[in-house]
Design a protein around this motif. Sequence first.
Motif, PDB file in Angstrom:
ATOM      1  N   ILE A 238      49.421  39.163  39.383  1.00  0.00           N
ATOM      2  CA  ILE A 238      48.604  39.906  40.356  1.00  0.00           C
ATOM      3  C   ILE A 238      49.475  40.806  41.238  1.00  0.00           C
ATOM      4  CG2 ILE A 238      47.140  39.664  42.422  1.00  0.00           C
ATOM      5  CD1 ILE A 238      45.526  37.630  40.943  1.00  0.00           C
ATOM      6  N   PRO A 239      50.529  40.287  41.887  1.00  0.00           N
ATOM      7  CA  PRO A 239      51.364  41.218  42.660  1.00  0.00           C
ATOM      8  C   PRO A 239      51.964  42.325  41.788  1.00  0.00           C
ATOM      9  CG  PRO A 239      52.279  38.975  42.743  1.00  0.00           C
ATOM     10  CD  PRO A 239      50.934  38.879  42.110  1.00  0.00           C
ATOM     11  N   THR A 240      52.380  41.981  40.579  1.00  0.00           N
ATOM     12  CA  THR A 240      52.976  43.000  39.698  1.00  0.00           C
ATOM     13  C   THR A 240      51.955  44.090  39.398  1.00  0.00           C
ATOM     14  OG1 THR A 240      54.386  41.341  38.702  1.00  0.00           O
ATOM     15  CG2 THR A 240      54.062  43.368  37.449  1.00  0.00           C
TER      16      THR A 240
ATOM     17  N   TYR B 104      49.244  44.905  41.081  1.00  0.00           N
ATOM     18  CA  TYR B 104      48.832  45.723  42.227  1.00  0.00           C
ATOM     19  C   TYR B 104      49.945  46.647  42.713  1.00  0.00           C
ATOM     20  CZ  TYR B 104      44.116  44.099  42.287  1.00  0.00           C
ATOM     21  OH  TYR B 104      42.811  43.886  41.923  1.00  0.00           O
TER      22      TYR B 104
ATOM     23  N   PRO C 142      40.868  41.700  50.993  1.00  0.00           N
ATOM     24  CA  PRO C 142      41.378  42.328  49.768  1.00  0.00           C
ATOM     25  C   PRO C 142      42.126  41.356  48.868  1.00  0.00           C
ATOM     26  CG  PRO C 142      42.171  43.522  51.739  1.00  0.00           C
ATOM     27  CD  PRO C 142      41.327  42.387  52.217  1.00  0.00           C
ATOM     28  N   ILE C 143      42.850  40.396  49.456  1.00  0.00           N
ATOM     29  CA  ILE C 143      43.648  39.503  48.601  1.00  0.00           C
ATOM     30  C   ILE C 143      42.731  38.573  47.802  1.00  0.00           C
ATOM     31  CG2 ILE C 143      45.416  37.691  48.597  1.00  0.00           C
ATOM     32  CD1 ILE C 143      46.544  39.143  51.147  1.00  0.00           C
TER      33      ILE C 143
ATOM     34  N   TYR D  45      41.443  40.598  45.016  1.00  0.00           N
ATOM     35  CA  TYR D  45      42.444  40.820  43.967  1.00  0.00           C
ATOM     36  C   TYR D  45      42.599  39.584  43.076  1.00  0.00           C
ATOM     37  CZ  TYR D  45      43.870  44.861  46.879  1.00  0.00           C
ATOM     38  OH  TYR D  45      43.892  46.019  47.603  1.00  0.00           O
ATOM     39  N   ARG D  46      42.407  38.377  43.690  1.00  0.00           N
ATOM     40  CA  ARG D  46      42.551  37.149  42.899  1.00  0.00           C
ATOM     41  C   ARG D  46      41.443  37.000  41.851  1.00  0.00           C
ATOM     42  NH1 ARG D  46      43.523  33.848  47.685  1.00  0.00           N
ATOM     43  NH2 ARG D  46      45.748  33.902  48.131  1.00  0.00           N
TER      44      ARG D  46
ATOM     45  N   HIS E  99      54.808  33.206  33.644  1.00  0.00           N
ATOM     46  CA  HIS E  99      54.862  34.227  34.692  1.00  0.00           C
ATOM     47  C   HIS E  99      53.493  34.692  35.165  1.00  0.00           C
ATOM     48  CE1 HIS E  99      58.912  34.375  32.909  1.00  0.00           C
ATOM     49  NE2 HIS E  99      59.269  34.545  34.170  1.00  0.00           N
TER      50      HIS E  99
ATOM     51  N   TYR F 156      52.783  35.654  38.772  1.00  0.00           N
ATOM     52  CA  TYR F 156      53.344  36.906  39.295  1.00  0.00           C
ATOM     53  C   TYR F 156      52.549  38.131  38.849  1.00  0.00           C
ATOM     54  CZ  TYR F 156      57.189  33.741  40.165  1.00  0.00           C
ATOM     55  OH  TYR F 156      57.929  32.674  40.598  1.00  0.00           O
TER      56      TYR F 156
ATOM     57  N   LEU G 111      48.803  44.146  31.820  1.00  0.00           N
ATOM     58  CA  LEU G 111      50.226  44.474  31.969  1.00  0.00           C
ATOM     59  C   LEU G 111      50.919  44.482  30.612  1.00  0.00           C
ATOM     60  CD1 LEU G 111      51.000  42.295  35.117  1.00  0.00           C
ATOM     61  CD2 LEU G 111      51.017  44.798  35.014  1.00  0.00           C
TER      62      LEU G 111
END
Lengths: 422, 99
Positions: free
Chosen positions: A233-235, A237, A345-346, A349-350, A228, A231, A360
């Motif tokens: 990074i989106p989780t 943020y 920004p993306i 974030y990466r 997982h 997923y 997390l």
Amino acid sequence: MPVALKSNLCCAGVETHCGSKLLAGYRPPYDATCVERLVAAGAVIVGMTHMDEFGMGSSSENSAYGVPRNPWDDARTPGGSSGGSAVAVAAGLVPLALGSDTGGSVRQPASLCGVYGLKPTYGRVSRYGLVAFASSLDVVSPFARSARDLELVLGVISGADERDSTCQPLPPIEPERPAEPRRLTGLRVGVARPYVEAAAPGVRAACDAALARLAQLGAELVPVDLPHTEYAIPTYYVVATAEASSNLARYDGVAYGRRVTGDGTLQGMFAATRDAGFGAEVKRRILLGTYVLSAGYHDAWYGRAQRVRTLVREDFERAFAEVDLVAGPTSPTVAFRLGERAADPIAMYRSDACTVPTSLAGLPALSLPAGFAAAEDGRELPVGLQLVAPALQDARLMRVARALEDVLDAPARRAPAFGGAR
Amino acid sequence: MDESPLETLRRTAALARLRLDDAEAQGLSRDVAAILAHFQALAALDVAGVVPTLGGTPLEDVKRADEPRPCMRRDALLANAPDPRDAFLGVPKTLETDA
């Protein structure tokens, strides 16, 4: 011992502005628990260090107070958000500095500056006096020039504190003292496939070489999948911005910090204060976080992200049924150029792809100077290897880092901008 | 009626007590839409029956003894206030009165 503090750790009477105009001039009336314990142990607080505003960034460029530079190449970022603390240690200004790690904000700059950085298990170091960004992720975390120094500082700042309800009622972290400190026989290390695949070729090669040294010390290397990871990074943020939008609601110009009067009404004062006080990235994250928590969107975004967070955590639980540590690159790249990712920004974030999963999951993770890789201009820049342990096994990370630092040459090299030999 | 992305941003900004000028609102609206589009990957995962992780630790919150103890000095707390008035924090008037 001189120690520098990230500017989000409260130090009584000393300006603690979190990189924000909103807290310009703010002098906390109390010490953070970690600061109180350091001072009681004989440390001397020598200064506050630069950071991304409220910890929101991966390059330390999101600040109202200028931009710090990487001592290995001053056209490049030291990473973030605890960039100033990483620079202070890499440059030899202090042997130890504290930062905070929410999604990699200590490990990533440690990697990019060629120093040690450790995010302890969530709940192992009190957050009392750490200015909150995302409360379920924020961890006070040290930078040092050796694994031994990390052990020293962790032994002082960790342990129970009744002023933080998430601080576990456990004694301070004790170092492991194995009979054969340079042997790692029996240690199973899971090499995190998704972190390796995310990394640039030179970073991958440097980490492979460090992992080969682990194997020479007797460790057994096996691949682990952590399915997982994509997923995370989106989780992260979604969860972090949701918590930030709530935590930063306190900056309203009433009790402390800057006030802008606005149209003379109370609501107008709140809005004018926040408009003038927050920078662009903080506003972006407050808006994202408010959106994912708002009626009609909460379940689809925040509720879902909390469930995916469980899946990320379970990836590690499955891995740790088979291995003692997980390892891989700390950062997918070496230090990038200042400004390179600032408008995207993306892409920024990466930068956190290999560090947010452990945040997390609340797990302890250490970045150590593993070697060097050539940037696109040929310049050799530091690469960090990340080691991740099961919850509460912080000491295991430092034991393995100590064994490795004796056989790697990277830890001894000093940043050239400050007179070190290359 | 569906909101435009800019209307959604304006409504969200009002909830967050952010006052944005037009150029700022338009830029942030584009950023937030792009970020959320990127994060749509989350929607593809089946999370039915997955227990949410609500905090940073699976352990229970720690409680301290419920007993009186000294708190911080009021003057120290008020020293950072933008508009301290004796023992209070001053803010703009919120009630309209004739008095």
